[in-house]
Design a protein around this motif. Sequence first.
Motif, PDB file in Angstrom:
ATOM      1  N   GLU A  62      66.732  71.858  59.171  1.00 24.45           N
ATOM      2  CA  GLU A  62      65.311  71.149  59.204  1.00 24.45           C
ATOM      3  C   GLU A  62      64.994  71.228  60.652  1.00 24.45           C
ATOM      4  O   GLU A  62      65.492  71.747  61.886  1.00 24.45           O
ATOM      5  CB  GLU A  62      65.995  69.514  59.190  1.00 24.45           C
ATOM      6  N   ASN A 119      63.766  65.433  55.650  1.00 27.98           N
ATOM      7  CA  ASN A 119      64.243  64.352  54.563  1.00 27.98           C
ATOM      8  C   ASN A 119      64.918  63.246  55.206  1.00 27.98           C
ATOM      9  O   ASN A 119      65.647  63.238  56.000  1.00 27.98           O
ATOM     10  CB  ASN A 119      65.200  65.021  53.484  1.00 27.98           C
ATOM     11  N   ASN A 132      61.367  63.752  51.313  1.00 27.68           N
ATOM     12  CA  ASN A 132      61.108  65.017  51.897  1.00 27.68           C
ATOM     13  C   ASN A 132      59.832  65.266  52.728  1.00 27.68           C
ATOM     14  O   ASN A 132      59.022  65.446  51.724  1.00 27.68           O
ATOM     15  CB  ASN A 132      61.639  66.133  51.346  1.00 27.68           C
TER      16      ASN A 132
END
Length: 195
Positions: A62, A119, A132
């Motif tokens: 991420e 998310n 998300n």
Amino acid sequence: AKMMDKRGKSKISVILTILVVAVYLIPNFANAVEVKISVEKDKVKIGKKVEFDVEFKVQDGERVPFQNLTLHIKNGSGDVKTCTFNVNGTKISGCDNLKIKLKDKRKRGDFGYGYNFGNGFGFDGITNLTTNTSFGVGNGFDKGKFKYEIEWNTKNEVGLGVGEYHASFDAVADLNGIFFNYLTEEGADFKLRKK
């Protein structure tokens, strides 16, 4: 009898396949961005310090464009204190009588350029939800933990009363006009008592 054996084996095969797929998918449903807050002591005398441990972390894969962080302290009457600071712990507004310390800088996520998404539970400008959020290409923080120790010196606070208080924390991410406010799901409760 042989036909029953084939049917039995097919059922077992289907069940095993479903279990393998479920085991693979379950971790992917977890929040990739988590925001937490806890309080060191749940009962504190007015005039003493209330200590909070705050953390937000970004999972591997991420990248999130965090802009600022906010500590909210409320009682039954409403907001008592709202302190906003940046990722490095530098105070922006509302942080009187608060000391913010960024802990363990080695575990922090790296700041870099790339596709940003994360998310997690938060507020999208309309409602609280787990989603998300895709922010697009730009600078953001990747895998790592951001931990803060926050001390609230209640000695110099005017008008504090005895009673129940609730602390929560949020991390604002904003890039390319796309906004998401990652929130603590539960927060931390504590009581202020007489001196």
